[in-house]
Design an enzyme around this catalytic site. Structure first.
Site, PDB file in Angstrom:
ATOM      1  N   SER A 248      13.241   4.145 -35.009  1.00 51.20           N
ATOM      2  CA  SER A 248      12.988   3.000 -34.141  1.00 51.20           C
ATOM      3  C   SER A 248      11.526   2.959 -33.737  1.00 51.20           C
ATOM      4  O   SER A 248      10.970   3.958 -33.286  1.00 51.20           O
ATOM      5  CB  SER A 248      13.862   3.071 -32.887  1.00 51.20           C
ATOM      6  N   LYS A 249      10.913   1.776 -33.890  1.00 54.48           N
ATOM      7  CA  LYS A 249       9.512   1.650 -33.485  1.00 54.48           C
ATOM      8  C   LYS A 249       9.370   1.781 -31.979  1.00 54.48           C
ATOM      9  O   LYS A 249       8.320   2.170 -31.480  1.00 54.48           O
ATOM     10  CB  LYS A 249       8.941   0.318 -33.969  1.00 54.48           C
ATOM     11  N   ARG A 250      10.442   1.492 -31.240  1.00 60.70           N
ATOM     12  CA  ARG A 250      10.358   1.630 -29.779  1.00 60.70           C
ATOM     13  C   ARG A 250      10.319   3.084 -29.349  1.00 60.70           C
ATOM     14  O   ARG A 250       9.905   3.413 -28.247  1.00 60.70           O
ATOM     15  CB  ARG A 250      11.561   0.937 -29.119  1.00 60.70           C
TER      16      ARG A 250
END
Length: 476
Positions: A248-250
């Site tokens: 996840s980029k988050r």
């Protein structure tokens, strides 16, 4: 019917690896059948919009040569291709859906459920406004009262639908939320906009993450209410960081842009992510985009989550680097040279030495730093049992090498090697007893990408002789 797929990213930052894989599968489904690949920008969640993200989407797809047939920048017969420019279309269809009984006006503004984050499931909510008569609801809307339009789910029993990866799926209608379709600002939620757009743009196949399987019956109810035919569903497994956590980029995991900045080639990244959920059915692992278009089939998509293995990607990237032409590798290496090398060097030779030996372009920095500045090193480096060297032998052979190399005018690797090989024979020494100490003296490192004479040829005569003299002083 012609195969038409769409990549519909939200402009919320860098290109997540999972999103790029989805785009790749959509592209391959279309192109393997001679169909169309569309680009659509889903920017209705203005709270998450990041300036410049649309350009990142364009640039990423162009970098990996996944060119689209229709889209915001090139147009097409089904535009606009940016959701915020289609606001009136969604309002029209949302109001039609209300008239058909598939949705209702909701005035519970404080409990809108406007959350569009793709990795969260909305809280179960039954809206009391569904019991308001249509006439009363319209009157309240006409009076200017803020409202949303929320889906109405009256159906009971089991929803049945087919997915190309997971087969026949059943979900109880009682498990479905009556989510918001049109928000108070007049913009649609993902759950409504993608259905309307996919129908109007004649999308035949929808590829998305398997987290959307549970929402698919809600989409099908909208299709059913309007009398539309649903697309072919292709739900793909998530890309995982490890067995428990999804990529996840988050969470700070690498995006496509991050990987390119770390020295990975776009072609290698695309090749690797194609295999994160798809099995070619053979032992072959290296595929160009053209080859993928020829052999990709939906039937070979996997159900199980795929773990992103940076070690495997790094290996694959090394394969791609070695397959580059010498000219192309040198072109890609030049920005790294310019970044930290100011000394006059034989950069063409440096590239030829590095290309077979590195796995990412970023390796160039760590593999070439000693050319700029000779590091401090221990005399213990001269001790090597295999080469039969120690500090005393190094002192002797470096002095001999210095005298020999001073006489060399044709400063080329082959010439230098031949001269030092002859030196070893003339003095009854092993080649390693001459070349190993020389490599340490020139690099200050135990391991290097190039051999002693390659390093000397790259450094040039003056710097080579200078470093040998420094080594002799160090050896006393």
């Amino acid at each position: 019917m012609k195969v038409r797929t769409r990549f519909a990213p939200s402009p919320t930052g860098y290109m997540h690896i999972g999103n790029l894989r989805t785009a790749l599968y959509e592209y391959l489904i279309a192109k393997s059948c001679g169909g169309d690949f569309l680009l659509r920008i889903e920017d209705t969640d203005q709270k998450r919009y990041v300036e410049g993200s649309t350009d990142i989407i364009y640039n990423t797809l162009k970098t990996v040569n996944m060119n689209w047939d229709e889209g915001p920048d090139i147009g097409g017969n089904y535009g606009p291709y940016v959701q915020s420019e289609r606001k009136s279309i969604y309002k029209e269809y949302a109001e039609k859906l209300v008239e058909l009984g598939g949705a209702h006006y909701c005035f519970c503004g404080a409990r809108e459920e406007e959350n569009e984050e793709e990795d969260k499931v909305p809280t179960k909510f039954k809206d009391p406004c569904k019991n308001i008569s249509l006439e009363e609801a319209k009157a309240r809307v006409a009076a200017g009262e803020p409202y949303t339009i929320r889906q109405t789910i009256n159906k009971k029993g089991i929803s049945h639908f087919h997915d190309e990866v997971y087969g026949d799926i059943e979900i109880d209608y009682d498990e479905l939320d009556e989510g918001v379709l049109l928000k108070t600002d007049g913009l649609p939620t993902y759950n409504f906009a993608n259905v309307v757009d996919d129908h109007l743009m004649e999308i035949s196949h929808v590829v998305r993450g398997n987290e959307y399987i549970s929402s698919t019956p809600k989409y099908n109810l909208i299709y059913e209410t309007f009398g539309w035919t649903p697309p072919v569903y292709v739900h793909v497994p998530q890309v995982m960081k490890d067995a428990q956590h999804k990529l996840s980029k988050r969470n700070g995991d690498a995006s496509f842009q991050d990987l390119v900045a770390k020295g990975y080639l776009p072609e290698a990244i695309l090749n690797y992510i194609a295999l994160l959920g798809w099995n070619p059915g053979t032992d072959k692992e290296i595929f160009s985009l053209e080859e993928l278009k020829q052999c990709f089939t939906v039937e070979r998509l996997n159900k199980s989550p795929a773990i992103f293995d940076i070690v495997k990607l790094t290996w694959m990237n090394g394969c791609y680097i070695r397959e580059l032409s010498a000219e192309k590798f040198h072109e890609l290496a030049m920005p790294y040279y310019e970044q930290h090398l100011t000394r006059k060097l034989n950069l063409q030779l440096l590239s030829s030495v590095l290309q077979p030996r590195i796995e990412t372009l970023k390796d160039i920095v760590s593999q070439t730093d000693f050319f700029e500045n000779l590091p401090e090193y221990s005399l213990d480096l001269y001790v090597n049992k295999k080469m039969k060297t120690d500090a005393e032998i190094a002192k002797k052979t470096l002095a001999l090498s210095l005298d020999t190399l001073k006489t060399v005018d044709d400063w080329k690797n082959e010439v230098l090697f031949e001269q030092l090989k002859n030196l070893a024979v003339a003095n009854e020494l092993k080649n390693g007893q001459v070349l190993y100490p020389l490599r340490i003296a020139l690099s200050g490192k135990e391991t290097t990408s190039g051999g002693a004479t390659e390093i000397a040829a790259i450094l040039g005569k003056d710097e080579t002789l200078n470093r040998i003299e420094q080594a002799l002083q160090k050896l006393g």
